[in-house]
Design an enzyme around this catalytic site. Structure first.
Site, mmCIF file in Angstrom:
data_model
loop_
_atom_site.group_PDB
_atom_site.id
_atom_site.type_symbol
_atom_site.label_atom_id
_atom_site.label_comp_id
_atom_site.label_asym_id
_atom_site.label_seq_id
_atom_site.Cartn_x
_atom_site.Cartn_y
_atom_site.Cartn_z
ATOM 1 N N ARG A 135 0.854 -1.200 0.000
ATOM 2 C CA ARG A 135 0.000 0.000 0.000
ATOM 3 C C ARG A 135 0.880 1.237 0.000
ATOM 4 N NH1 ARG A 135 -1.499 1.604 4.778
ATOM 5 N NH2 ARG A 135 -2.250 -0.427 5.457
ATOM 6 N N LYS B 127 -8.163 7.831 -18.964
ATOM 7 C CA LYS B 127 -8.411 8.450 -20.267
ATOM 8 C C LYS B 127 -7.165 8.393 -21.162
ATOM 9 C CE LYS B 127 -12.104 9.427 -17.874
ATOM 10 N NZ LYS B 127 -12.999 8.329 -17.611
ATOM 11 N N ASP C 107 -7.079 19.974 -13.301
ATOM 12 C CA ASP C 107 -7.419 18.668 -13.858
ATOM 13 C C ASP C 107 -7.081 18.727 -15.346
ATOM 14 O OD1 ASP C 107 -8.635 16.435 -14.963
ATOM 15 O OD2 ASP C 107 -10.293 16.441 -13.538
ATOM 16 N N TYR D 240 -16.376 17.902 -14.781
ATOM 17 C CA TYR D 240 -16.880 16.531 -14.755
ATOM 18 C C TYR D 240 -17.935 16.372 -13.646
ATOM 19 C CZ TYR D 240 -16.986 11.530 -13.845
ATOM 20 O OH TYR D 240 -17.415 10.251 -13.607
HETATM 21 O O1 P1T Z 1 -13.309 7.941 -13.737
HETATM 22 P P1 P1T Z 1 -12.106 8.316 -12.922
HETATM 23 O O2 P1T Z 1 -10.841 7.688 -13.373
HETATM 24 O O3 P1T Z 1 -12.331 8.165 -11.446
HETATM 25 O O4 P1T Z 1 -11.862 9.882 -13.201
HETATM 26 C C1 P1T Z 1 -12.746 10.900 -12.843
HETATM 27 C C2 P1T Z 1 -12.592 12.079 -13.766
HETATM 28 C C3 P1T Z 1 -11.829 13.167 -13.349
HETATM 29 N N1 P1T Z 1 -11.652 14.239 -14.126
HETATM 30 C C4 P1T Z 1 -12.196 14.325 -15.353
HETATM 31 C C5 P1T Z 1 -11.998 15.559 -16.183
HETATM 32 C C6 P1T Z 1 -12.958 13.267 -15.846
HETATM 33 O O5 P1T Z 1 -13.480 13.385 -17.072
HETATM 34 C C7 P1T Z 1 -13.171 12.112 -15.036
HETATM 35 C C8 P1T Z 1 -14.015 10.970 -15.488
HETATM 36 N N2 P1T Z 1 -14.794 11.257 -16.607
HETATM 37 C C9 P1T Z 1 -15.620 10.376 -17.256
HETATM 38 C C10 P1T Z 1 -15.820 9.114 -16.865
HETATM 39 C C11 P1T Z 1 -16.293 10.933 -18.450
HETATM 40 O O6 P1T Z 1 -16.811 10.175 -19.292
HETATM 41 O O7 P1T Z 1 -16.301 12.164 -18.563
#
Ligand code: P1T
Length: 378
Positions: free
Chosen positions: A46, A195, A170, A98
């Site tokens: 961890r 992503k 972000d 988001y």
């Molecule tokens: O899904 P996750 O890996 O927990 O990430 C969250 C997140 C954070 N910041 C941005 C700009 C994001 O677009 C996302 C997640 N977004 C999607 C799942 C989407 O389809 O927009």
């Protein structure tokens, strides 16, 4: 080293015990220690794992940062940043972001008496006006999800630092290939590595990068204390994906430009949101702040919500799905999917209505993408 070279080599030396070129998947939960306090830098997985360490070093290098930290999801990385705040603190964010980020601000942090003010994403003056005596942090997303607005990172960071506030950006939509917020004055960069960074839609993950040693220590403490870390296989898959980040981003952008240009001329399209179009209100800022415009394109369909549902069912190459940034093209309906957690009145006041579609443009042959759009919109 240049970006594409760092993407392949940073943080990754051939394995000293075998010469393996690829960083091994250290699938272990613990490490043998010679005696009390005597170990090889790893005690418990961890706290640290060599596969994860390689990923953290590679991403830090791509963001021109000193310190990287990897998490089990983008949201886990977000929560780590939010752990820097205490009850009674206030933060400022942009009015397009988001849906899950809005949800953690409004439905989790608010219960700990951390309040968030939302300001017009591109209005630098509004960030300064929203500062209160208890403001601690400014949280930016640029380009924003899903309306692809831009925030002038450098201008907001100057204001923030005059008031002793931290700036987190972000950078998920842009990827470090097109934009490096630390170089523009941000204190922390965040990614959902789910992503573009991983790029193959087969891992959920998140990272933070910072040059601030004190902030890094707090975030690292939280990472170990709360424990939302990626497993070694996920860290390895993400490292594998990063190796092609530069070539993927170039193709995402080339295809997205073609798609945005096509949609801009389409009679069933009311409006296209893509920072690379000269008609985009932040096009000049995009040219200054980013080295490319990215692979996300949103558009307003001319019609009713029922028509939009008919359109999304017709795609053959694009898949109708949440998420973005993978090699395959996706189409998403933000109002019912990624941004469904934002109450309708607030969503619509921000310009996110039921006829908005968001495209994550993949790296397929662009002629197939244009043909698929053509038949779906017909
Ligand atoms: O899904 P996750 O890996 O927990 O990430 C969250 C997140 C954070 N910041 C941005 C700009 C994001 O677009 C996302 C997640 N977004 C999607 C799942 C989407 O389809 O927009």
């Amino acid at each position: 080293m240049k970006f594409a070279t760092k993407a392949i080599h940073a943080g990754q030396e051939p394995d000293p015990s075998t010469g393996a070129i690829m960083t091994p998947i250290f699938q272990t939960s613990t490490y043998a220690q010679a005696g009390m306090g005597e170990h090889k830098g790893y005690e418990y997985a961890r706290t640290g794992n060599p596969t994860r360490t390689a990923l953290e070093a590679c991403i830090a290098s791509l963001e021109s940062g000193e310190h990287g930290l990897a998490f089990a999801s983008g949201m886990a990385a977000e929560h780590a940043v939010l752990s820097l705040l205490s009850a009674g603190d206030h933060m400022i964010s942009c009015d397009d972001l988001y849906g899950g980020t809005y949800r953690i601000f409004e439905r989790v942090m608010s219960r700990y008496n951390v309040q968030t003010s939302y300001v017009t994403a591109g209005s630098v003056a509004e960030y300064e006006r929203a500062i209160r005596p208890n403001t601690k942090l400014i949280w930016l997303e640029t380009p924003t999800n899903p309306l692809l607005r831009l925030v002038d990172i450098q201008a907001v960071a100057e204001i923030a630092h005059r008031h002793n506030l931290l700036v987190v950006v972000d950078n998920t939509f842009s990827s470090p290939y097109f934009q490096q917020p630390l170089n523009l004055g941000a204190d922390i960069v965040l990614h959902s590595t789910t992503k573009y960074i991983n790029g193959h839609s087969d891992v959920v993950g998140g990272v933070l990068v910072t040059n601030n040693a004190e902030v890094y220590q707090s975030l690292k403490f939280y990472q170990n204390a709360a424990g939302a870390v990626p497993g070694p296989f996920d860290a390895w898959l993400t490292l594998r994906g990063i190796k092609t980040l530069a070539v993927r981003m170039r193709q995402h952008e080339e295809n997205a430009r073609a798609v945005a240009g096509y949609l801009a001329e389409h009679p069933r399209v009311e409006k296209v949101y893509y920072p690379g179009l000269a008609s985009h209100p932040d096009h000049e800022l995009a040219k200054r702040q980013m080295s490319g415009f990215g692979g996300m394109v949103s558009f307003q369909f001319r019609g009713q919500m029922e028509d939009v549902d008919r359109v999304v069912r017709r795609f053959n190459v694009f898949a109708f799905a949440e998420s973005l940034g993978g090699v395959e093209s996706l189409v998403c309906h933000p109002a019912t999917m990624t941004h469904g957690s934002i109450p309708r009145e607030i969503r619509e006041a921000r310009g996110l209505n039921d006829t908005l579609l968001r495209l994550s443009i993949g790296i397929e042959d662009v002629m197939d993408l244009l043909a698929d759009l053509d038949q779906a919109l017909a």
